[in-house]
Motif scaffolding. Structure first.
Motif, PDB file in Angstrom:
ATOM      1  N   ASP A  39       0.858  -1.185   0.000  1.00 22.79           N
ATOM      2  CA  ASP A  39       0.000   0.000   0.000  1.00 22.79           C
ATOM      3  C   ASP A  39       0.895   1.236   0.000  1.00 22.79           C
ATOM      4  O   ASP A  39       1.926   1.259   0.677  1.00 22.79           O
ATOM      5  N   GLU A  41       0.285   4.067   1.332  1.00 25.17           N
ATOM      6  CA  GLU A  41       0.148   4.847   2.563  1.00 25.17           C
ATOM      7  C   GLU A  41       0.938   4.189   3.690  1.00 25.17           C
ATOM      8  O   GLU A  41       0.686   3.042   4.066  1.00 25.17           O
ATOM      9  N   SER A  44      -0.476   1.914   7.256  1.00 22.54           N
ATOM     10  CA  SER A  44      -1.878   1.707   6.878  1.00 22.54           C
ATOM     11  C   SER A  44      -2.606   0.865   7.921  1.00 22.54           C
ATOM     12  O   SER A  44      -1.977   0.136   8.697  1.00 22.54           O
TER      13      SER A  44
END
Length: 360
Positions: A39, A41, A44
């Motif tokens: 991911d 981000e 996460s």
């Protein structure tokens, strides 16, 4: 070469680090699997409950290579993962489920409805729209009101607009960014239902009882399950789910959203090639919930039982509704599921609560 079924201790990969990835990772951990998240981000929600996270874009070739080499099987938590990324993983020898066909169909609403009707899962009438002239011609054919949606992306009411007359066409076309779209006829339905179903690597199919869904502002608010439906409606929903799963040669859990026209007549609204918000009730209403079922399917394990042992009212906690956690945690019939998201933005899914009642 991956040998199935995967034994406990194997590593699974998940593309996407949101709440669905988080709950998939928790289910996989319970079965003894390790999980790695990819991911972009950092920190996460799914990454924080997993063995590790690769922080990179979904189309990062190096990151995909590491994920494929590390994991015995890979899945995804949302359907807008780039199809090219899934194809790259598969070309590198990774076992990716669901497969690229399901992802490609679900990513394009025109392709999706074309596939569904070809599989005998009827939808509303629709027209592909690539220009304002297409839109005007579509309105003349389908009539108004009609729903204009972008062909790709868009969820929870985003990327769509109702058109109540031809005079609104130009504004509606501008509102969706003048992008390739689909125009859908209005469905004359009494309620919205959904069915969560799974298909294993051996072709076995397991279907959960139907849920009845209530939306607010284009976002799912509540699911009541098992829904109060007659045998004819239940049978038709199961047939639709089976046709879709087999038509896509699908492995994993699939969500199918339905319009109930009454008397057992159902139209398919859309499909989701992943675990689904309307299946969250299974966490507290079934022995094997949708997240464990998905893990079982992609790992080549036998599918688990889908019968309901309780009646559940699942309610999404949107935005600052998550602040109700203290009161909800004191309710004897409430099971709270929070997603660990840092910022409670308006309309953002921050968690859900399952209110559990006896089945009888």
């Amino acid at each position: 070469m991956t040998t199935l079924p995967l034994p406990p201790g194997s590593t699974l990969g998940i593309l996407g680090g949101g709440q669905l990835g988080r709950m998939l990772s928790q289910a996989a951990s319970r079965l003894g699997f390790n999980v790695v998240i990819l991911d972009p981000e950092e920190n996460s929600p799914a990454g924080r409950v997993s063995q590790g996270q690769i922080v990179a874009a979904y189309d990062n070739a190096t990151a995909l290579g590491v994920l494929g080499q590390t994991c015995a099987a890979v899945t995804f938590e949302f359907e807008n993962v780039p199809a090219a990324s899934v194809a790259r993983l598969a070309e590198g020898g990774a076992v990716v489920s669901p497969g690229p066909k399901a992802l490609a169909v679900a990513q394009d609403r025109v392709d999706e409805k074309t596939f569904l009707n070809g599989a005998g899962a009827t939808t509303v009438d629709f027209v592909a729209v690539d220009s304002l002239d297409d839109l005007l011609a579509g309105l003349e054919r389908l009539g108004a009101p009609a729903l204009l949606k972008t062909r790709r992306e868009g969820y929870d009411g985003k990327g769509q607009v109702w058109i109540h007359s031809a005079k609104m066409a130009a504004d509606a076309w501008h509102a969706i960014g003048e992008r390739p779209a689909i125009l859908e006829a209005k469905a004359d339905f009494t309620r919205e239902l959904s069915v969560i179903a799974a298909r294993g690597r051996d072709g076995a199919i397991a279907v959960y009882p139907l849920g009845e869904n209530i939306h607010k502002g284009g976002v799912l608010k509540t699911t009541l399950a098992p829904a109060a439906v007659d045998a004819k409606t239940e049978k038709r929903a199961r047939a639709i789910a089976k046709a879709v799963l087999e038509g896509l040669d699908y492995v994993g859990v699939l969500g199918v959203e339905l319009f109930d026209l009454g008397d057992g007549k159902l139209l398919v609204n859309e499909i989701a090639p992943r675990v689904h918000n309307t299946g969250h009730w299974t966490q507290d209403g079934c022995v094997c919930d949708q997240f464990e079922q998905h893990v079982r399917a992609i790992a080549g394990w036998p599918l688990g039982p889908t019968a309901a042992h309780a009646r559940v009212e699942m309610t999404n906690l949107l935005g600052d509704e998550v602040e109700q956690w203290k009161a909800l945690s004191g309710k004897a019939d409430a099971r709270l599921h929070l997603y660990g998201k840092a910022e409670a933005r308006p309309g953002r899914k921050m968690g859900h609560v399952n209110r559990v009642k006896p089945l009888a």
